[in-house]
Structure formats: C-alpha cells, structure tokens
Scaffold this motif. Sequence first.
Motif, short mmCIF file in Angstrom:
data_model
loop_
_atom_site.label_atom_id
_atom_site.label_comp_id
_atom_site.label_asym_id
_atom_site.label_seq_id
_atom_site.Cartn_x
_atom_site.Cartn_y
_atom_site.Cartn_z
N LEU A 139 0.84 -1.20 0.00
CA LEU A 139 0.00 0.00 0.00
C LEU A 139 0.87 1.24 0.00
CD1 LEU A 139 -3.03 0.97 0.27
CD2 LEU A 139 -2.55 1.24 2.71
N GLU A 140 0.51 2.21 -0.82
CA GLU A 140 1.14 3.54 -0.77
C GLU A 140 0.17 4.51 -0.12
OE1 GLU A 140 2.38 7.20 -3.77
OE2 GLU A 140 2.58 5.15 -4.52
N ILE A 141 0.69 5.33 0.80
CA ILE A 141 -0.16 6.31 1.47
C ILE A 141 0.45 7.70 1.29
CG2 ILE A 141 -0.82 4.58 3.17
CD1 ILE A 141 0.83 6.57 5.16
N MET A 150 5.61 11.49 10.09
CA MET A 150 6.42 10.39 9.55
C MET A 150 6.71 9.35 10.63
SD MET A 150 8.92 12.43 6.86
CE MET A 150 9.63 10.94 6.16
N VAL A 151 6.93 9.80 11.84
CA VAL A 151 7.16 8.88 12.96
C VAL A 151 5.89 8.11 13.28
CG1 VAL A 151 7.65 8.74 15.44
CG2 VAL A 151 9.08 10.18 13.97
N GLU A 152 4.77 8.78 13.31
CA GLU A 152 3.50 8.13 13.64
C GLU A 152 3.13 7.10 12.58
OE1 GLU A 152 0.07 7.31 15.94
OE2 GLU A 152 1.99 8.28 16.37
N VAL A 153 3.36 7.42 11.32
CA VAL A 153 3.07 6.46 10.24
C VAL A 153 3.92 5.20 10.43
CG1 VAL A 153 3.42 6.04 7.77
CG2 VAL A 153 2.26 8.13 8.53
N ALA A 154 5.20 5.37 10.73
CA ALA A 154 6.07 4.22 10.95
C ALA A 154 5.58 3.39 12.14
CB ALA A 154 7.51 4.68 11.18
N LYS A 155 5.19 4.07 13.20
CA LYS A 155 4.73 3.38 14.41
C LYS A 155 3.50 2.52 14.14
CE LYS A 155 2.91 4.38 19.05
NZ LYS A 155 2.56 5.46 20.01
N VAL A 156 2.55 3.06 13.40
CA VAL A 156 1.27 2.37 13.20
C VAL A 156 1.34 1.32 12.08
CG1 VAL A 156 -1.15 2.69 12.53
CG2 VAL A 156 -0.04 4.34 14.06
N ARG A 200 4.17 0.07 10.19
CA ARG A 200 5.30 -0.84 9.99
C ARG A 200 5.05 -2.25 10.54
NH1 ARG A 200 10.04 -1.80 12.85
NH2 ARG A 200 11.71 -2.67 11.54
N PRO A 201 4.39 -2.42 11.67
CA PRO A 201 4.15 -3.78 12.17
C PRO A 201 3.21 -4.62 11.30
CG PRO A 201 3.95 -2.17 13.95
CD PRO A 201 3.97 -1.41 12.67
N ILE A 202 2.49 -3.95 10.39
CA ILE A 202 1.45 -4.65 9.62
C ILE A 202 2.00 -5.26 8.34
CG2 ILE A 202 -0.77 -4.38 8.45
CD1 ILE A 202 -1.29 -1.99 10.34
N GLY A 203 2.78 -4.48 7.59
CA GLY A 203 3.28 -4.98 6.31
C GLY A 203 4.01 -3.90 5.55
N LYS A 204 4.40 -4.26 4.31
CA LYS A 204 5.17 -3.34 3.46
C LYS A 204 4.27 -2.20 2.97
CE LYS A 204 9.27 -5.49 2.64
NZ LYS A 204 10.61 -4.88 2.64
N PHE A 205 4.83 -0.98 2.98
CA PHE A 205 4.10 0.16 2.45
C PHE A 205 5.07 1.19 1.91
CE2 PHE A 205 5.03 1.29 6.79
CZ PHE A 205 5.29 2.65 6.77
N MET A 206 4.57 2.05 1.04
CA MET A 206 5.32 3.19 0.52
C MET A 206 4.64 4.46 1.02
SD MET A 206 6.21 1.96 -3.39
CE MET A 206 4.53 1.46 -3.80
N TYR A 207 5.40 5.53 1.04
CA TYR A 207 4.91 6.73 1.72
C TYR A 207 5.22 7.98 0.88
CZ TYR A 207 4.38 9.94 5.80
OH TYR A 207 4.00 10.92 6.68
N ALA A 208 4.16 8.64 0.42
CA ALA A 208 4.30 9.91 -0.28
C ALA A 208 4.25 11.04 0.75
CB ALA A 208 3.19 10.08 -1.32
N ALA A 209 5.41 11.34 1.32
CA ALA A 209 5.52 12.49 2.22
C ALA A 209 5.73 13.73 1.36
CB ALA A 209 6.69 12.28 3.18
N LEU A 257 10.11 6.14 0.33
CA LEU A 257 9.44 7.40 0.02
C LEU A 257 9.09 7.50 -1.47
CD1 LEU A 257 11.47 9.91 2.22
CD2 LEU A 257 9.23 8.90 2.70
N VAL A 258 7.99 8.22 -1.74
CA VAL A 258 7.52 8.44 -3.10
C VAL A 258 7.47 9.93 -3.39
CG1 VAL A 258 5.64 8.02 -4.74
CG2 VAL A 258 6.14 6.34 -2.95
#
Length: 341
Positions: free
Chosen positions: A158-160, A189-195, A197-206, A246-247
């Motif tokens: 998932l990309e968010i 960015m810290v909160e996204v990693a915290k929530v 990361r334990p679930i699965g692979k993701f990409m992040y458009a910051a 990052l995206v």
Amino acid sequence: MPVASYEQYCQMLDKAANEGYAYPAINVTSTSTANAALKAFSDMKSDGIIQVSTGGGSFASGSAVKDEVLGAISIAQHVHLMAEKYDVCIALHTDHCHPEKVESFLIPLIEETEKRREKGLPNLFNSHMFDGSVLPTEENIKMSKELLERCAKSEIILEIETGVVGGEEDGVNNEDAPADKLYTTKEEMVEVAKVLRPIGKFMYAATFGNVHGVYKPGNVKLRPEILKDGQDAVEKEFGKEARHYLVFHGGSGSELSEIHETLGYGVIKMNIDTDTQYAYSRAVVDHMFKNYDAMLKIEGEVGNKKFYDPRAWMKQGEESMCDRIKQACSDLKSNGKSILA
C-alpha cells in the motif's frame, strides 16, 4: 518476464533504497502508453512501475462505459501479457485513490486480486495508493491501517500520503491548499512508521512542497530537507530498518539536483505523468503540422491514408513518450540496475 512477484517487488524496492536510486512510475491510460513504458524500461535495462489512476481507468474503458475499475483491469491485463516479452521486472500500481473512491475503485481491485489468488493466479496489481491527505491526519492513518491490514493478507503493498501535493491532477485540484499542508511533519512520519510498519510493506508519499502539473524551473519551492528530517526522526525512534520507502509526486519542473537530493533521503519511486503526456502529444502535434494537407480531405483532395491512419501518429507519440521515460530512468539512476541483471 511476467509482472513482478511480491518477492521481486520487495527486492526492487530494497535495492533502490540501498543503492540510492528510484523507479519511474509511469501513469498510463491506454495500451499505446503502456507499450511506450514497457519498451523504455527494457531499453534502459531498468525495472519500473506502470500505474493507472481513476481517471486513467475511466478513459481506458471507453467514453460509453466510463468504468474506472474495468478500465484499470483491462490495462493491467494488457501489461501482464506484454511484460512477458520483456527482460525487466515490471510492477503494476494504482495512483491516487481518495477516500470517496475507496469503495468504488480500490476495494473492487483488491477483491479482484483476492479472487485471482484463490485460483492460484498472480496478483492483478502489486500495489495500490490510498490518498487520505484530505482527511485529518489521525483519520488518514486509521484508514491507511485498515487498508494495509487487508492488502498485506494478499501480498499487496500500500502507498499512502500525508500532507498535500499541490496543483491539479486527474480532476483533483489542490491549488488552494494551505501552505503548511504542503509539507509533511516529522511527527507524522514517525507516527506512520509506528502504526503501519508492524502490519506490512508500504510506501509513503511524504510532501515537501511538491506540486502536480507542469511549471517552469524555479517556480516550485521544494524543501527536500523535510524528508531527511523525517527519516532521521524515524531512525532515531525505531532504528535504521524502519526508514520509509518514500515516493516523490509532482516532480515536473523540479531541478535535477533536487531530485537527486531526494534519492539520498529514501525516495525509491517518482511519479511521472505530466511530462510523458506532453512528450506523447508533442510528437502528434508535430506530425499534424508537418502533414496537414495529407491528414485532411480538403479542397476536393482525398488526403493520404498513410498519414491519417491513427497508427502513424500514435506510433510517433509512443516513441516520443518512450524517449522521455528513458530520460527519467537516467535522471533517477535506475538504468542498468534491473534485479534480473
């Protein structure tokens, strides 16, 4: 080579992150534009990402149907077939899906992959983007978490996005977005990693001041250090392995030095749409202007079928778009770095 498996896609992203390059992610709307991307990636010995937006899916289904999901499936199936003829890894992705489109666009495509997996078939798409940037951050992350939980079960990345990419794209206008929303905070960015990361692979458009659309160099005020500060904060909190994939959205008009700076901060995917649209159309316009009399039946003449046959000018558009994608591979330093090499 078939469309990348989940393991190959993860390998692609890890390799880009470790070696400091990014994949061009090319928005396509037709078999012609998809073919341009496939050829460009193969010519450059670069793995790559082909993606479809809601508007692209609607267009691909035809003006009489206008079915975003059906059009996206059609393009994905075409890429699955054609990718087998090329010697690089191709991943399939869907671009910006806003909250109001989740039930009508994103969920049906996830369901399509779930049905395929039940039959022993590969995923239709490797990854999807949920763009909850219009929501309050807490609600955005909550929805992202729920979607990632479902995606992870089917090996979908998932990309968010948090913050807002300015400008206008695919009918969504953020030209009047508040200035502070154009820059993701390190706390986000810290909160996204915290929530997540334990679930699965993701990409992040910051977001760091990036803007959709095309602008003259210097008109887009990027602050790549936003990405560095956020990544540093994530690493301090959770360790180096927690750094985000990052995206980079809205890269048209960006200085190459700024693009290269972002690669050092963990950008592994850069969306490219406006520039390839122009490259395709520019070649078509050139053909029309140079062959005006041959294109039209005017003043009693019959024109020249060799010139007005759509294949003649679509071929030129495709070649021009292919060349622009090759430039993107070079700019993003992905050329010659296929995981299959």
